[in-house]
Design an enzyme around this catalytic site. Structure first.
Site, short mmCIF file in Angstrom:
data_model
loop_
_atom_site.label_atom_id
_atom_site.label_comp_id
_atom_site.label_asym_id
_atom_site.label_seq_id
_atom_site.Cartn_x
_atom_site.Cartn_y
_atom_site.Cartn_z
CG HIS A 141 20.45 -47.94 31.56
ND1 HIS A 141 21.32 -48.66 32.34
CD2 HIS A 141 19.22 -48.48 31.75
CE1 HIS A 141 20.65 -49.62 32.98
NE2 HIS A 141 19.36 -49.52 32.64
CD GLU B 183 25.04 -46.77 32.71
OE1 GLU B 183 23.93 -47.05 32.21
OE2 GLU B 183 26.04 -47.53 32.61
CD GLU C 143 21.86 -47.51 27.23
OE1 GLU C 143 22.55 -46.65 27.82
OE2 GLU C 143 21.91 -48.72 27.48
CG HIS D 16 24.27 -49.83 35.96
ND1 HIS D 16 24.41 -51.14 35.55
CD2 HIS D 16 24.09 -49.09 34.83
CE1 HIS D 16 24.34 -51.18 34.22
NE2 HIS D 16 24.14 -49.96 33.77
#
Length: 307
Positions: free
Chosen positions: A189, A134, A271, A97
């Protein structure tokens, strides 16, 4: 980051801690076994499991610093005897992101080709309930990793370093690794699953041969990279694999992520935990724990590249 794709494993039923450790110890890669002994000792203090089959609504407000963040800076680990074991190796780190994505909805919602279908360019990502984004987490871990890997002699490149207003799109993220002829690419992430779901998981590319996507040549080396990263992450952080995807292995294979589908070099996603669970969030917002996460991922990369 929460995803729902065609090969997304269904949520796994919650299990007792002792049974979960037994399953993981036999299913996770051999290199993680020592880490499980550490985890069994530290219990809840080391982390748990987390990801959901329901997509979490992305954050729509500007990223804010969490009050639980500390100011610990990345500290490179010394390389043994001054050696540089990764000299000549190129590692691309993809911080998931972008802190500015929320300001550019039209740009990040634009559809791009990911081989199997079309998907939005990027998303805003998720955040903790206290507002720690995040995108801020991924940049911090990535920068810590860069310090560690450069100390080992690697050439480290980022897909973005907070130096652009939004993006890049998922197809461009893949292309950056491809053009760099990277020896390994890791996308960082944190998940946005339901409260009570905990732990980390590593996402591996599935075999895709459609449109611009042809992952056949990278499936095996990407799995090797993912197994090394998962094993080192367990050992260094003491965190457990996800208790809601991956069947306790910490490994999930997917075919719906453009960043993997369009890669021509070994690449995985990790993640690191579930931002929506209070226990995982306490870890993710700790600078000391983020340093451990960076070290664990980096040691997995080093192990992979050294064979």
């Amino acid at each position: 980051m929460s995803y729902l794709g065609p090969d997304f494993d269904p949520p796994q039923p919650r299990r007792g801690r002792r049974r979960a450790l037994t399953v993981a110890a036999t299913a996770l890669v051999p290199g993680a076994l020592l880490g499980w002994l550490v985890y069994a000792t530290v219990g809840d203090g080391g982390g748990g499991s987390g990801d959901a089959a329901v997509r979490t609504t992305p954050a729509t407000t500007p990223p804010t610093a969490s009050s639980t963040q500390d100011d610990e800076k990345p500290s490179p680990a010394p390389s043994p005897s001054g050696a540089e074991p990764l000299a000549g190796k190129v590692v691309v780190i993809d911080p998931g992101h972008n802190p500015g994505n929320f300001r550019h909805p039209s740009e990040i919602n634009r559809q791009v080709d990911i081989g199997t279908n079309r998907k939005e360019c990027d998303t805003t990502g998720t955040s903790t309930n206290a507002g720690y984004a995040e995108a801020e987490f991924t940049l911090d871990v990535a920068r810590r990793m860069r310090a560690l890997l450069e100390k080992q002699g690697a050439t480290v490149k980022f897909t973005q370093d907070g130096d652009r207003p939004w993006g890049p799109c998922v197809d461009e993220r893949a292309e950056i690794g491809n053009k760099a002829k990277a020896d390994a690419v890791v996308s960082i992430h944190a998940d946005g699953a339901g409260a009570g779901q905990r732990g980390f998981h590593v996402i591996l590319p599935g075999k895709v041969a459609k449109g611009a996507a042809d992952t056949g040549p990278i499936v095996a080396p990407s799995r090797a990279l993912g197994e090394r990263v998962a094993g080192a992450f367990v050992r260094v952080t003491g965190s457990a694999p996800s208790d809601y995807v991956g069947g306790g292995t910490g490994l999930v294979t997917r075919q719906d992520l453009g960043g993997l589908n369009l890669s021509t070099v070994p690449k995985v996603f990790i993640e690191c935990g579930n931002m929506r669970d209070s226990k995982d969030a306490a870890l993710l917002t700790s600078g000391a724990w983020r340093q451990k996460a960076a070290q664990g991922i980096s040691e997995g990369i080093v192990s992979f590249l050294r064979g």
